[in-house]
Design a protein around this motif. Structure first.
Motif, PDB file in Angstrom:
ATOM      1  N   PHE A   1     -22.127 -36.444 -18.448  1.00 27.47           N
ATOM      2  CA  PHE A   1     -21.421 -35.921 -17.092  1.00 27.47           C
ATOM      3  C   PHE A   1     -20.738 -34.765 -17.544  1.00 27.47           C
TER       4      PHE A   1
ATOM      5  N   LEU B   1     -15.931 -43.382 -24.371  1.00 29.19           N
ATOM      6  CA  LEU B   1     -16.182 -42.437 -23.660  1.00 29.19           C
ATOM      7  C   LEU B   1     -15.709 -41.293 -24.617  1.00 29.19           C
TER       8      LEU B   1
ATOM      9  N   LEU C   1     -17.907 -38.913 -13.089  1.00 31.52           N
ATOM     10  CA  LEU C   1     -17.360 -39.793 -14.310  1.00 31.52           C
ATOM     11  C   LEU C   1     -16.708 -41.018 -13.624  1.00 31.52           C
TER      12      LEU C   1
ATOM     13  N   TYR D   1     -20.375 -43.021 -22.586  1.00 28.78           N
ATOM     14  CA  TYR D   1     -20.332 -41.682 -21.902  1.00 28.78           C
ATOM     15  C   TYR D   1     -19.916 -40.667 -22.272  1.00 28.78           C
TER      16      TYR D   1
ATOM     17  N   TYR E   1     -18.529 -36.553 -21.564  1.00 26.22           N
ATOM     18  CA  TYR E   1     -18.151 -35.570 -20.593  1.00 26.22           C
ATOM     19  C   TYR E   1     -18.064 -34.257 -21.432  1.00 26.22           C
TER      20      TYR E   1
END
Length: 278
Positions: free
Chosen positions: A60, A78, A66, A34, A36
Motif C-alpha cells: 500500500f 504490518l 490501508l 501488509y 506501507y
C-alpha cells in the motif's frame, strides 16, 4: 465465509488447545503481511523477499486504502516506512485503528532514543533501520505471528441468519480470532465438543431453539458450566432474562464492530485465565 486460518483438526478431550497446533501443516497457509511504503520500488523488493519466506504480501502507498483493507481482512503483521509525510499520516491512523491485535513494525532511517520511545508508546513491536535487513525482518514477523497465534481466541458463533453469522465471523476473524459459525442451534453440542471454543456468541431469537433455551442446554453439561455465552439481540427488554439464564454479556443490535471485538476478547481472556488457575 472462509477464515484467514486453516481449519484446525478435531482433537480428543485429552488434548489441549496448544497441542492441537502441533498437527497443523506449516504449508497450509501463508501469513498475510501488509507493507506501507511510499517508495514503490522498495516495497516491491521487500515483498519479493518476504514472499520467499512464505509470506503473502500486499503493498500500500495510501493510508486510507490501508485502513480500509484492514477492516476487510486484517493482516498478521504490518510493516510501515514512517520517514515520509505520508508515513506519518499512516502512523497516526494506525494509532486509532479498531482492529489492533496484529503487530506493527516500523522502518526508519532515524536512530535516536526519542524516536524509539515514541514507537514504543504507539505500540510498535519492532523498529528496523535502513538499509533494511529483509531476512531479519522476516524472522521478527514470524516471531510475532507465532506469539499471536497462541493468543488467538476460539469463538463459536450461532445465528440462523447466514449473512449475519458470516458478518460476525468476518469481524472476529479479522481481529485474529479462530471462529466457527453454525446456523442451526441443534448442532451446538457437536460444535462444542469438536471445536472446543472459549466463548459462544449467539443470537437470542432463533427458530426451533432460541438462544435462551440453547444456553440452558449448554449449562446442563458440567464441562460447559463456565464457558462464556454472549447474546446478540435487538430486544433489549430480554437482557435481564438472558443474564438470569446464564449469559455473561448482552450486546444490542446493530452491533458496533469495535464493541464486539473488545467484549469477546475480554470475556474469552477471563475464561482462559480461569482455566489456567485450575
Amino acid at each position: 465465509m472462509d477464515n484467514d486460518f486453516p481449519e484446525l483438526p478435531e482433537v480428543s478431550d485429552d488434548e489441549n488447545f496448544e497441542e492441537s497446533f502441533e498437527h497443523m501443516n506449516e504449508s497450509d497457509y501463508r501469513s498475510l503481511v501488509y507493507l506501507y511504503f511510499p517508495d514503490d520500488e522498495t516495497a516491491r523488493q521487500l515483498a519479493a523477499t518476504l514472499a520467499m519466506h512464505h509470506h503473502e504480501v500486499v503493498c500500500f502507498d495510501a493510508a486510507d486504502e490501508l485502513q480500509s483493507a484492514i477492516v476487510v481482512r486484517a493482516p498478521q503483521a504490518l510493516v510501515m516506512d514512517i520517514d515520509s509525510p505520508a508515513g506519518q499520516i499512516a502512523r497516526k491512523k494506525m494509532g486509532n485503528r479498531v482492529i489492533s491485535n496484529f503487530p506493527i513494525i516500523y522502518i526508519s532511517a532515524i536512530d535516536d532514543f526519542m524516536q524509539r520511545l515514541a514507537a514504543v508508546r504507539e505500540g510498535a513491536e519492532g523498529y528496523f533501520l535502513k538499509p533494511l535487513d529483509a531476512d531479519a525482518l522476516s524472522a521478527r514477523i514470524d516471531e510475532k505471528i507465532a506469539r499471536n497465534e497462541v493468543m488467538a481466541y476460539r469463538v463459536l458463533v450461532v445465528d440462523d441468519d447466514e449473512m449475519l453469522a458470516s458478518y460476525y465471523e468476518a469481524i472476529l476473524s479479522s481481529a485474529g480470532m479462530h471462529v466457527k459459525a453454525i446456523n442451526d442451534p441443534v448442532e451446538v453440542l457437536d460444535a462444542l465438543k469438536k471445536f472446543k471454543p472459549e466463548l459462544v456468541l449467539t443470537d437470542l431469537n432463533m427458530p426451533v431453539c432460541n438462544g435462551l433455551e440453547m444456553a440452558q442446554i449448554i449449562r446442563q453439561n458440567n464441562r460447559y458450566l463456565d464457558i462464556p455465552i454472549v447474546f446478540l439481540s435487538s430486544d433489549t427488554q430480554k437482557e435481564m432474562l438472558a443474564i438470569e439464564t446464564g449469559a455473561d454479556d448482552f450486546l444490542s443490535k446493530p452491533i458496533d464492530p469495535e464493541k464486539l471485538i473488545s467484549t469477546i476478547a475480554s470475556r474469552a481472556e477471563r475464561y482462559r485465565n480461569l482455566r489456567k488457575q485450575r
